[in-house]
Structures are given as structure tokens and as C-alpha cells.
Design a protein around this motif. Structure first.
Motif, mmCIF file in Angstrom:
data_model
loop_
_atom_site.group_PDB
_atom_site.id
_atom_site.type_symbol
_atom_site.label_atom_id
_atom_site.label_comp_id
_atom_site.label_asym_id
_atom_site.label_seq_id
_atom_site.Cartn_x
_atom_site.Cartn_y
_atom_site.Cartn_z
ATOM 1 N N MET A 256 0.830 -1.209 0.000
ATOM 2 C CA MET A 256 0.000 0.000 0.000
ATOM 3 C C MET A 256 0.862 1.255 0.000
ATOM 4 O O MET A 256 0.604 2.221 -0.736
ATOM 5 C CB MET A 256 -0.942 0.000 1.213
ATOM 6 N N LEU A 257 1.900 1.253 0.805
ATOM 7 C CA LEU A 257 2.785 2.413 0.878
ATOM 8 C C LEU A 257 3.624 2.555 -0.390
ATOM 9 O O LEU A 257 3.897 3.676 -0.850
ATOM 10 C CB LEU A 257 3.693 2.296 2.107
ATOM 11 N N LYS A 258 3.986 1.424 -0.975
ATOM 12 C CA LYS A 258 4.787 1.454 -2.204
ATOM 13 C C LYS A 258 3.996 1.997 -3.377
ATOM 14 O O LYS A 258 4.481 2.858 -4.136
ATOM 15 C CB LYS A 258 5.302 0.050 -2.519
ATOM 16 N N VAL A 259 2.752 1.532 -3.546
ATOM 17 C CA VAL A 259 1.950 1.981 -4.685
ATOM 18 C C VAL A 259 1.600 3.460 -4.561
ATOM 19 O O VAL A 259 1.456 4.170 -5.574
ATOM 20 C CB VAL A 259 0.676 1.118 -4.856
ATOM 21 N N ALA A 260 1.480 3.952 -3.326
ATOM 22 C CA ALA A 260 1.174 5.367 -3.106
ATOM 23 C C ALA A 260 2.416 6.253 -3.175
ATOM 24 O O ALA A 260 2.297 7.483 -3.154
ATOM 25 C CB ALA A 260 0.497 5.561 -1.757
ATOM 26 N N LYS A 261 3.581 5.612 -3.248
ATOM 27 C CA LYS A 261 4.858 6.337 -3.335
ATOM 28 C C LYS A 261 4.986 7.372 -2.198
ATOM 29 O O LYS A 261 5.323 8.536 -2.429
ATOM 30 C CB LYS A 261 5.001 7.029 -4.690
ATOM 31 N N LYS B 154 -5.771 18.077 5.160
ATOM 32 C CA LYS B 154 -4.312 18.157 5.186
ATOM 33 C C LYS B 154 -3.641 16.907 4.615
ATOM 34 O O LYS B 154 -2.425 16.895 4.422
ATOM 35 C CB LYS B 154 -3.821 18.395 6.615
ATOM 36 N N ALA B 155 -4.405 15.872 4.350
ATOM 37 C CA ALA B 155 -3.826 14.613 3.881
ATOM 38 C C ALA B 155 -3.349 14.708 2.437
ATOM 39 O O ALA B 155 -3.993 15.330 1.596
ATOM 40 C CB ALA B 155 -4.849 13.496 4.005
ATOM 41 N N THR B 156 -2.200 14.090 2.172
ATOM 42 C CA THR B 156 -1.752 13.884 0.793
ATOM 43 C C THR B 156 -1.875 12.415 0.403
ATOM 44 O O THR B 156 -1.851 12.079 -0.781
ATOM 45 C CB THR B 156 -0.293 14.341 0.611
ATOM 46 N N VAL B 157 -2.006 11.553 1.424
ATOM 47 C CA VAL B 157 -2.245 10.122 1.216
ATOM 48 C C VAL B 157 -3.269 9.674 2.245
ATOM 49 O O VAL B 157 -3.174 10.037 3.423
ATOM 50 C CB VAL B 157 -0.950 9.286 1.376
ATOM 51 N N VAL B 158 -4.251 8.875 1.806
ATOM 52 C CA VAL B 158 -5.245 8.307 2.714
ATOM 53 C C VAL B 158 -5.245 6.790 2.528
ATOM 54 O O VAL B 158 -5.311 6.302 1.393
ATOM 55 C CB VAL B 158 -6.654 8.867 2.439
ATOM 56 N N THR B 159 -5.171 6.067 3.633
ATOM 57 C CA THR B 159 -5.234 4.605 3.572
ATOM 58 C C THR B 159 -6.480 4.116 4.300
ATOM 59 O O THR B 159 -6.907 4.702 5.299
ATOM 60 C CB THR B 159 -3.971 3.967 4.194
ATOM 61 N N LEU B 160 -7.029 3.007 3.788
ATOM 62 C CA LEU B 160 -8.292 2.477 4.300
ATOM 63 C C LEU B 160 -8.241 0.963 4.381
ATOM 64 O O LEU B 160 -7.637 0.301 3.531
ATOM 65 C CB LEU B 160 -9.449 2.844 3.355
ATOM 66 N N TYR B 161 -8.905 0.415 5.368
ATOM 67 C CA TYR B 161 -9.268 -1.006 5.392
ATOM 68 C C TYR B 161 -10.607 -1.062 6.103
ATOM 69 O O TYR B 161 -10.689 -1.359 7.293
ATOM 70 C CB TYR B 161 -8.204 -1.841 6.101
#
Length: 217
Positions: A76-81, A150-157
Motif C-alpha cells: 500500500m505504501l509502495k503503490v502510493a509512493k 491536510k492529507a496527501t495520502v489516505v489509507t483504508l481497510y
């Protein structure tokens, strides 16, 4: 002479009785003080337990707590760079592993949002163990009441229905170019830009567009 003995006996009896009464009164007062003392002690021992760093959970969570496997976190972190220039918001952050991993490996600033106070405490402990408390924080809050601007990346599960309920908020609050990564569940007719398979788990990746189509709002 007999009258004097009788009088002396009466006086002596009264004195003994008085002493007996006084003794009983003293014993009663001592007993009362002993029986009252534990109540004070209990109150003192309970006081520290009423002070906590979190608040009572305001409502039931939207999803059950199931940790994301570490290989999926990495993907997830890799694909979002993600990088040190990002601010990552993890919605339903659980034990904090996504935020902590991003901070450890990439120097990313991170915010974890979870409604469950136990998860917040666990995440804070994990951040402390990882030595990243200067770059991350965890907030006990309803994710639907959280400002995401303020987010530049958002992760979800989360779950499909929760993703769909959340989608209008994402479009409204996130800036164009913000990356969104979801473990396991998509966003309906908003097609992902990438779909990954990681050890049998699916990861979806989107970028918030400049102009959101009307059918997606």
C-alpha cells in the motif's frame, strides 16, 4: 457503720458503671473509626483509575478490527509512493501499523484515526516502541467527523458500504492529486488506477482527480 458501708458500696458501684459506660463509648468510637477507614481507602485507590488518556467510545465502530498483514501494508505504501513530504491519514488505524511503518521507512508524517480507545492506546505504544512519536499521532475520533484536508495520502481497510459512504467526503475535502489506497474493498463505480494482488489480498489505488465527475460525487 452499716449505713456508711452501704453508701460506700453505692458510690463504688456508680463509679464502676460510669467507667464501664465510658469504656463502651470509647470502644464504639474506635469501632466506628475502623469501619469508616476502609471506605476512605477504597475511594483513594479508585481515584487514579478514573483518569485515562482516552475517552469513552462514542459509538460502535464501523468495521471489526482485523489488522492488515505487513506485506499488504508495504504494498500500500509502495503503490502510493509515500515520502517524507507526505501527510498520511489512516482511517480506522487499528494498532497503527500503517502510520508507524510509513514514518519508520520513509519519514512520513502520519495521523491515525480510530474510534476505539483500546486501539489508540495500542497504536501509541507501538509508535513509542518504534521511536516515531515525533512524526505520528493517533486521534480517537469518528472518521466521518475528521477533517481530511491536510492529507496527501489516505489509507483504508474498511468495508464496501463504508467506503461508499465515505467517498463524497473524500472528494469534498481532499485536494486533487491526493492518493487513496484501500485494502480489500473498492469504491463502487469509481474505477481504481491500479489494482494489486498481494499474497491473495487485493489493494486498490486511486488519485483524486482535478474535476470529479458528477456521477461520483
Amino acid at each position: 457503720m452499716n449505713f456508711s458501708k452501704v453508701l460506700l458500696g453505692l458510690v463504688t458501684g456508680i463509679s464502676v458503671a460510669s467507667l464501664g459506660i465510658a469504656g463502651c463509648t470509647a470502644q464504639q468510637q474506635d469501632l466506628e473509626s475502623r469501619t469508616e477507614q476502609p471506605a476512605v481507602t477504597v475511594q483513594q485507590t479508585e481515584t487514579p483509575n478514573t483518569t485515562t488518556t482516552t475517552q469513552p467510545q462514542e459509538r460502535a465502530g464501523d468495521v471489526p478490527y482485523v489488522p492488515t498483514p505487513q506485506p499488504v501494508v508495504d504494498a500500500m505504501l509502495k503503490v502510493a509512493k509515500v515520502s517524507k513530504n507526505d501527510v498520511l491519514y489512516d482511517l480506522g488505524s487499528g494498532d497503527g501499523r500503517i502510520v508507524v511503518t510509513a514514518a519508520q521507512r520513509f519519514g512520513t508524517q502520519g495521523v491515525g484515526i480510530d474510534i476505539n480507545p483500546e486501539r489508540i492506546e495500542e497504536a501509541n505504544q507501538n509508535a513509542k516502541k518504534a521511536g516515531v512519536t515525533d512524526r505520528v499521532k493517533f486521534v480517537q475520533q469518528d472518521l466521518f467527523n475528521t477533517d481530511l484536508s491536510k492529507a496527501t495520502v489516505v489509507t483504508l481497510y474498511l468495508l464496501p458500504e463504508v467506503n461508499m459512504k465515505l467517498r463524497p467526503k473524500l472528494f469534498k475535502e481532499l485536494k486533487p492529486g491526493t492518493r487513496i489506497v484501500s485494502h480489500a474493498f473498492d469504491m463502487g463505480d469509481w474505477k481504481p488506477q491500479q489494482t494489486l494482488n498481494v499474497d491473495g489480498k487485493t489493494v486498490y489505488y486511486w488519485v483524486v482527480p482535478e474535476n470529479v465527475p458528477a456521477n461520483l460525487r
